[in-house]
Design a protein around this motif. Structure first.
Motif, PDB file in Angstrom:
ATOM      1  N   ASN A 147     -69.376  25.330  85.580  1.00 59.28           N
ATOM      2  CA  ASN A 147     -69.090  24.993  84.188  1.00 59.28           C
ATOM      3  C   ASN A 147     -68.750  23.507  84.081  1.00 59.28           C
ATOM      4  O   ASN A 147     -67.700  23.084  84.564  1.00 59.28           O
ATOM      5  N   PRO A 148     -69.618  22.696  83.456  1.00 56.39           N
ATOM      6  CA  PRO A 148     -69.322  21.257  83.373  1.00 56.39           C
ATOM      7  C   PRO A 148     -68.167  20.955  82.413  1.00 56.39           C
ATOM      8  O   PRO A 148     -68.060  21.549  81.344  1.00 56.39           O
ATOM      9  N   VAL A 149     -67.325  20.022  82.841  1.00 57.27           N
ATOM     10  CA  VAL A 149     -66.143  19.626  82.063  1.00 57.27           C
ATOM     11  C   VAL A 149     -66.090  18.103  82.011  1.00 57.27           C
ATOM     12  O   VAL A 149     -66.402  17.446  83.008  1.00 57.27           O
ATOM     13  N   ALA A 177     -59.557  16.616  77.950  1.00 56.44           N
ATOM     14  CA  ALA A 177     -60.531  17.313  78.787  1.00 56.44           C
ATOM     15  C   ALA A 177     -61.097  18.502  78.030  1.00 56.44           C
ATOM     16  O   ALA A 177     -60.427  19.070  77.166  1.00 56.44           O
ATOM     17  N   GLY A 178     -62.334  18.860  78.366  1.00 53.74           N
ATOM     18  CA  GLY A 178     -62.899  20.035  77.722  1.00 53.74           C
ATOM     19  C   GLY A 178     -64.247  20.406  78.311  1.00 53.74           C
ATOM     20  O   GLY A 178     -64.923  19.579  78.939  1.00 53.74           O
ATOM     21  N   PHE A 179     -64.623  21.647  78.112  1.00 52.82           N
ATOM     22  CA  PHE A 179     -65.904  22.161  78.599  1.00 52.82           C
ATOM     23  C   PHE A 179     -67.054  21.654  77.733  1.00 52.82           C
ATOM     24  O   PHE A 179     -66.950  21.620  76.509  1.00 52.82           O
ATOM     25  N   ALA A 180     -68.155  21.288  78.389  1.00 50.59           N
ATOM     26  CA  ALA A 180     -69.373  20.942  77.652  1.00 50.59           C
ATOM     27  C   ALA A 180     -69.943  22.209  77.011  1.00 50.59           C
ATOM     28  O   ALA A 180     -69.918  23.283  77.617  1.00 50.59           O
ATOM     29  N   CYS A 189     -70.245  15.307  74.287  1.00 49.74           N
ATOM     30  CA  CYS A 189     -69.074  16.138  74.594  1.00 49.74           C
ATOM     31  C   CYS A 189     -67.803  15.294  74.580  1.00 49.74           C
ATOM     32  O   CYS A 189     -66.769  15.706  74.039  1.00 49.74           O
ATOM     33  N   VAL A 190     -67.875  14.098  75.180  1.00 49.69           N
ATOM     34  CA  VAL A 190     -66.715  13.191  75.193  1.00 49.69           C
ATOM     35  C   VAL A 190     -66.267  12.892  73.761  1.00 49.69           C
ATOM     36  O   VAL A 190     -65.089  13.042  73.411  1.00 49.69           O
ATOM     37  N   ALA A 191     -67.206  12.463  72.920  1.00 55.58           N
ATOM     38  CA  ALA A 191     -66.855  12.093  71.541  1.00 55.58           C
ATOM     39  C   ALA A 191     -66.297  13.293  70.776  1.00 55.58           C
ATOM     40  O   ALA A 191     -65.314  13.164  70.032  1.00 55.58           O
ATOM     41  N   ARG A 192     -66.886  14.465  70.958  1.00 54.80           N
ATOM     42  CA  ARG A 192     -66.425  15.668  70.245  1.00 54.80           C
ATOM     43  C   ARG A 192     -65.038  16.084  70.697  1.00 54.80           C
ATOM     44  O   ARG A 192     -64.155  16.352  69.868  1.00 54.80           O
ATOM     45  N   SER A 216     -61.399  25.967  87.729  1.00 52.22           N
ATOM     46  CA  SER A 216     -62.064  26.421  86.509  1.00 52.22           C
ATOM     47  C   SER A 216     -63.557  26.636  86.763  1.00 52.22           C
ATOM     48  O   SER A 216     -64.347  26.713  85.829  1.00 52.22           O
ATOM     49  N   GLY A 217     -63.948  26.739  88.030  1.00 48.91           N
ATOM     50  CA  GLY A 217     -65.362  26.925  88.368  1.00 48.91           C
ATOM     51  C   GLY A 217     -66.209  25.771  87.864  1.00 48.91           C
ATOM     52  O   GLY A 217     -67.330  25.971  87.398  1.00 48.91           O
ATOM     53  N   SER A 218     -65.680  24.564  87.958  1.00 49.19           N
ATOM     54  CA  SER A 218     -66.272  23.429  87.233  1.00 49.19           C
ATOM     55  C   SER A 218     -66.770  22.310  88.125  1.00 49.19           C
ATOM     56  O   SER A 218     -66.425  22.219  89.304  1.00 49.19           O
TER      57      SER A 218
END
Ligand SMILES: [Zn+2]
Length: 275
Positions: A147-149, A177-180, A189-192, A216-218
């Motif tokens: 899972n990309p973060v 931080a957050g999941f794509a 994703c960064v901006a959001r 986080s399996g990331s």
């Protein structure tokens, strides 16, 4: 960071081979591992020599040492074996054992959830040639899931956006931080994530480093970016309890042995990263 184990070399290619007596065995159950705690002060990851009759699944190698996986039902465990959280591996020797255990836990958690075909319900079988689960009925294929973060250091001149999470036991500062999401690029994703979490716009998004993060399996992708426009913070209160522009000289020194987030905060703090 914890995945940096040089001069040792991590080889994650799926190259099954018969285990040797001194190869390591991770015995997995419910997100944890059984360690031999006969000596409570020095828990031990078992070797194949401890379970010579077992048929463990090949995981990966570090240098010439291979690591294998067993499930708790595969073997009969001596009384001294206790189920331990992954972080119990961190102080163990050799020093790469923490990274090996985290990586094994990511792979094991994936296998754990890939026993049955999600399309037709048949039992999946392991491919002979790669780390993949195949459905013998409908030919569905399941590859390891990551899972990309994004981890984001937002700079505002000589200040960095530091956050604290609500409803979590972590008390130290973090970065946004957050999941794509499906369909977006890392940059989008960064901006959001920045806008969702603290309500500001950013520009000049640039990649820093990445880090595998099994918890986080990331795969974490670290980016710095600059504030674009109004610096007023509007917190996403169900997720964050604080979001602050912290001046460089007020940022506490970070322990960078473990995580990309700490390294990125520290790089800003010691001014190695400026543009
Ligand atoms: Zn199927």
């Amino acid at each position: 960071m914890i995945h940096q184990i040089a001069p040792h070399v991590f080889d994650n290619q799926y190259k099954p081979r018969p285990p040797k007596a001194d190869d390591y065995i991770f015995i997995y159950a419910k997100g944890q591992f059984y360690l031999d705690c006969a000596d409570e002060k020095a828990p031990r990851v078992p070797l194949f020599a401890d379970f010579p009759e077992s048929e463990p699944r090949y995981l990966f190698a570090i240098d010439e040492t291979a690591f294998y996986l067993l499930w708790e039902n595969d073997v009969s465990l001596p009384e001294s074996y206790k189920l331990q959280p992954t972080f119990a591996l961190f102080p163990l020797s050799p020093g790469f054992m923490a990274f090996a255990g985290l990586t094994a836990s990511h792979i094991a958690a994936w296998y754990d959830k890939r026993r049955i075909c999600g399309r037709c319900g048949a039992a999946l079988v392991h491919s002979d040639i790669e780390r993949k689960m195949d459905c013998p009925e409908c030919r569905a294929e399941e590859f390891p899931q990551i899972n990309p973060v994004v981890i984001v250091g937002v700079t505002n001149g000589d200040r960095l956006m530091l956050t604290r999470y609500a409803n979590r036991p972590v008390t130290h500062f973090a970065l946004i931080a957050g999941f794509a999401e499906i369909g977006e690029s890392f940059e989008e994703c960064v901006a959001r994530e920045v806008y969702e979490e603290v309500g500001v716009r950013v520009k000049n998004i640039r990649f820093y480093k990445s880090q595998p993060w099994a918890m986080s399996g990331s795969l974490l992708a670290g980016f710095y970016c600059d504030l674009d426009g109004d610096e007023t913070v509007t917190l996403q209160e169900d997720e964050l309890s604080e979001g602050l522009w912290v001046p460089r000289d007020e940022i506490p020194e970070q322990d960078t042995r473990m995580a990309l987030t700490a390294e990125m905060i520290e790089q800003f703090r010691i001014n190695q990263f400026t543009a």
